[in-house]
Design a protein around this motif. Structure first.
Motif, PDB file in Angstrom:
ATOM      1  N   LEU A 135     -24.203  10.955  25.296  1.00  0.00           N
ATOM      2  CA  LEU A 135     -23.326   9.961  25.914  1.00  0.00           C
ATOM      3  C   LEU A 135     -24.021   8.626  26.129  1.00  0.00           C
ATOM      4  O   LEU A 135     -23.358   7.620  26.399  1.00  0.00           O
ATOM      5  CB  LEU A 135     -22.803  10.481  27.255  1.00  0.00           C
ATOM      6  CG  LEU A 135     -21.936  11.739  27.217  1.00  0.00           C
ATOM      7  CD1 LEU A 135     -21.497  12.120  28.621  1.00  0.00           C
ATOM      8  CD2 LEU A 135     -20.724  11.541  26.323  1.00  0.00           C
ATOM      9  N   GLY A 136     -25.337   8.613  26.010  1.00  0.00           N
ATOM     10  CA  GLY A 136     -26.079   7.377  26.189  1.00  0.00           C
ATOM     11  C   GLY A 136     -25.865   6.785  27.575  1.00  0.00           C
ATOM     12  O   GLY A 136     -25.696   7.500  28.570  1.00  0.00           O
ATOM     13  N   GLU A 137     -25.820   5.456  27.647  1.00  0.00           N
ATOM     14  CA  GLU A 137     -25.654   4.779  28.931  1.00  0.00           C
ATOM     15  C   GLU A 137     -24.294   5.054  29.558  1.00  0.00           C
ATOM     16  O   GLU A 137     -24.117   4.915  30.769  1.00  0.00           O
ATOM     17  CB  GLU A 137     -25.868   3.280  28.760  1.00  0.00           C
ATOM     18  CG  GLU A 137     -27.294   2.895  28.363  1.00  0.00           C
ATOM     19  CD  GLU A 137     -27.481   1.396  28.245  1.00  0.00           C
ATOM     20  OE1 GLU A 137     -26.490   0.666  28.451  1.00  0.00           O
ATOM     21  OE2 GLU A 137     -28.612   0.956  27.954  1.00  0.00           O
ATOM     22  N   ALA A 138     -23.339   5.468  28.737  1.00  0.00           N
ATOM     23  CA  ALA A 138     -22.004   5.744  29.266  1.00  0.00           C
ATOM     24  C   ALA A 138     -21.999   6.901  30.253  1.00  0.00           C
ATOM     25  O   ALA A 138     -21.097   7.005  31.086  1.00  0.00           O
ATOM     26  CB  ALA A 138     -21.047   6.052  28.116  1.00  0.00           C
ATOM     27  N   SER A 139     -23.007   7.758  30.189  1.00  0.00           N
ATOM     28  CA  SER A 139     -23.051   8.897  31.111  1.00  0.00           C
ATOM     29  C   SER A 139     -23.082   8.434  32.559  1.00  0.00           C
ATOM     30  O   SER A 139     -22.572   9.110  33.451  1.00  0.00           O
ATOM     31  CB  SER A 139     -24.268   9.773  30.813  1.00  0.00           C
ATOM     32  OG  SER A 139     -25.475   9.056  31.034  1.00  0.00           O
ATOM     33  N   GLY A 140     -23.663   7.264  32.791  1.00  0.00           N
ATOM     34  CA  GLY A 140     -23.724   6.731  34.145  1.00  0.00           C
ATOM     35  C   GLY A 140     -22.398   6.208  34.657  1.00  0.00           C
ATOM     36  O   GLY A 140     -22.276   5.883  35.839  1.00  0.00           O
ATOM     37  N   ASN A 141     -21.409   6.133  33.778  1.00  0.00           N
ATOM     38  CA  ASN A 141     -20.092   5.651  34.196  1.00  0.00           C
ATOM     39  C   ASN A 141     -19.077   6.777  34.308  1.00  0.00           C
ATOM     40  O   ASN A 141     -17.881   6.531  34.468  1.00  0.00           O
ATOM     41  CB  ASN A 141     -19.579   4.588  33.207  1.00  0.00           C
ATOM     42  CG  ASN A 141     -18.452   3.751  33.780  1.00  0.00           C
ATOM     43  OD1 ASN A 141     -18.469   3.395  34.961  1.00  0.00           O
ATOM     44  ND2 ASN A 141     -17.468   3.452  32.961  1.00  0.00           N
ATOM     45  N   VAL A 142     -19.532   8.029  34.201  1.00  0.00           N
ATOM     46  CA  VAL A 142     -18.631   9.169  34.377  1.00  0.00           C
ATOM     47  C   VAL A 142     -18.262   9.288  35.859  1.00  0.00           C
ATOM     48  O   VAL A 142     -19.132   9.329  36.730  1.00  0.00           O
ATOM     49  CB  VAL A 142     -19.298  10.474  33.896  1.00  0.00           C
ATOM     50  CG1 VAL A 142     -18.442  11.679  34.259  1.00  0.00           C
ATOM     51  CG2 VAL A 142     -19.527  10.425  32.387  1.00  0.00           C
TER      52      VAL A 142
END
Length: 499
Positions: A366-373
């Motif tokens: 998920l890359g950096e997007a994981s921090g926006n879950v």
């Protein structure tokens, strides 16, 4: 159950597979492919990619395939026959679930474990069977794949997911990968118990040499533990199973260090399992969903009776309660443990039966997007007596198993990813990992994906309706007739009078 060559009956399985094929034909499955093909800059776009070829992935694929979503791929990072935990880090002798549960059969009697078992061994052996042996469950899943011809692509791993127009670009790796990358409209993470996180490694092993400890999900050389002292942290199912393996390999002693003061003995979820709970949990308000799941976590699911007896039948097995871990260090090749009760324990090897943590940040693809879950801690603050840090870290999913964004619009592709694994438990219940509810979960998933794909292509479907021109009537089924005008003057009616 001991398997010998003369217990196999290929004719039995052949007959079962023929019956399954006929059942699917009678039910008109799979449905006709109804999803319009998509391309992006000349490249084929898949409708759905399922990652994970274990039980969750198999039934997810079958549900989608049955519904006429045929432009599918299913990938698994493990070699064929080693999908899921069953022949990897699962070490129980038998499954916890009762043998009669239908599991991933998805409404097909011919796909149940019972049908597979009795086709080979007969009804009398079924009656004798208590619990399902773990390796046999994997044999059944391998047959399930064969019987449905599920096209799992083994030794393929998704290393990153990025947005490309309205689609997801998946970067692939592994010896089985046919392409470096593919495009898809929807992505299903059917990745099991650790599918939204990683093994729970407590900080007290930081600095401890790797050869002196292992997590219960690691590959462990149990033969090398012969005549060794072993400490197992915890008393859950995985802790007990690994303890039993060490004892059976000839360990000198195995000591469980258990933070709890008493052994958990009641599986609270077993007391409320029902069709109503499976269907209704996801529609409960947050406070009720949290209350159910937090109570289950707090009381802890006990290890199965058979697994616990497998340990306690050894005289050199010990259960030490009220012994949390304060500090761990090594003195040469000896591990020294200081407990919260002030006791010191010395051992040769440490096994962490500490389970898995749910942590979307750990999903590298998920890359950096994981921090926006979006997580439960972002949406719900529990009462003072119901806090649970682990539960707060679960993703707060939409009703279709998709991730939601913490900051809307920042990483919109997260809403195209369906979390069909243990990470869905807090939001939707136990319908995407456990045997009892897996088929219901797959049905929800497939219906939700089908609805989304149809909605996205609604203009194409509308045009298809306008363009459809195949007549049902050929013109020779009737003859037109002229309608005669039957209007006539109304007859005169004489009035009667008296004299």
């Amino acid at each position: 159950m001991t398997r010998t060559d003369n217990t196999h009956s290929p004719e039995g399985l052949a007959a079962l597979e023929a019956r399954l094929k006929q059942d699917l034909e009678y039910l008109c499955l799979p449905a006709t492919n109804w999803v319009p093909a998509h391309q992006h800059e000349g490249e084929k776009v898949h409708d759905v990619v399922v990652v994970g070829g274990g039980m969750c992935g198999l039934v997810a694929w079958f549900a989608l395939w049955s519904g006429g979503i045929r432009n599918l791929r299913i990938l698994d990072k493990n070699p064929a026959g080693l999908e899921g935990p069953w022949l990897n880090y699962a070490r129980m002798e038998t499954l916890r679930s009762p043998k009669q549960l239908t599991g991933p059969a998805y409404g097909q009697a011919s796909l149940t474990f019972r049908a597979w078992f009795t086709a080979q061994f007969g009804q009398a052996e079924w009656e004798k069977l208590d619990k399902i042996p773990r390796p046999m469950w994997m044999e059944y899943l391998v047959w399930y794949r064969k019987a449905l011809d599920v096209p799992i692509e083994n030794e393929v791993e998704v290393t990153s997911i990025t947005q490309e127009g309205p689609y997801l670009r998946l970067q692939l790796a592994g010896s089985g990968a046919r392409e470096r990358s593919i495009l898809t409209r929807r992505y299903v993470m059917a990745t099991g118990r650790d599918g939204t996180g990683h093994p729970n490694i407590p900080g007290f092993v930081d600095g401890l040499p790797q050869h002196l400890w292992a997590h219960s999900s690691d590959e462990i050389d149990f033969a090398g533990l012969k005549d060794k002292r072993v400490v197992v942290i915890g008393v859950g199912a995985s802790a007990v199973d690994n303890s039993a393996e060490a004892l059976e390999a000839g360990a000198k002693e195995v000591r469980h260090l258990i933070r709890r003061k008493e052994m958990p003995t009641i599986n609270k979820m077993m007391g409320i399992g029902s069709f109503g709970f499976t269907c209704g949990y996801a529609q409960l308000p947050d406070e009720w969903r949290w209350r159910f799941m937090q109570y289950s976590f707090a009381t802890q699911t006990p290890s199965p009776r058979g697994s616990t007896l497998r340990v306690s039948r050894h005289d050199n097995a010990y259960f030490h309660f009220g012994q949390g871990i304060e500090r761990v260090w090594n003195e040469g090749d000896e591990v020294v443990i200081r407990t919260t009760a002030g006791k010191t324990v010395r051992t040769d090897f440490l096994i962490l039966g500490t389970g898995f943590t749910v942590d979307p940040m750990a999903r590298a693809e998920l890359g950096e997007a994981s921090g926006n879950v979006l997580l439960w801690r972002d949406r719900y603050t529990p009462p003072a007596n119901e806090e649970n840090r682990d539960l707060a870290n679960f993703p707060y999913l939409a009703a279709d198993f998709t991730f939601q964004e913490r900051e809307a619009g920042k990483t919109p592709f997260l809403t195209q990813i369906h979390c069909f694994n243990f990470g869905a438990a807090a939001s939707l219940g136990k319908v995407s990992g456990d045997i009892p509810g897996i088929s219901e979960g797959a049905s929800w998933l497939a219906r939700a994906i089908a609805a989304t794909l149809y909605r996205q292509d609604v203009e194409t479907h509308w045009q298809g309706m306008l363009d459809y021109s195949k007549p049902e009537l050929q013109g020779d089924e009737w003859r037109a007739s002229e309608l005669e005008d039957q209007e006539q003057a109304a007859p005169m009616v004489a009035a009667s009078g008296g004299n």
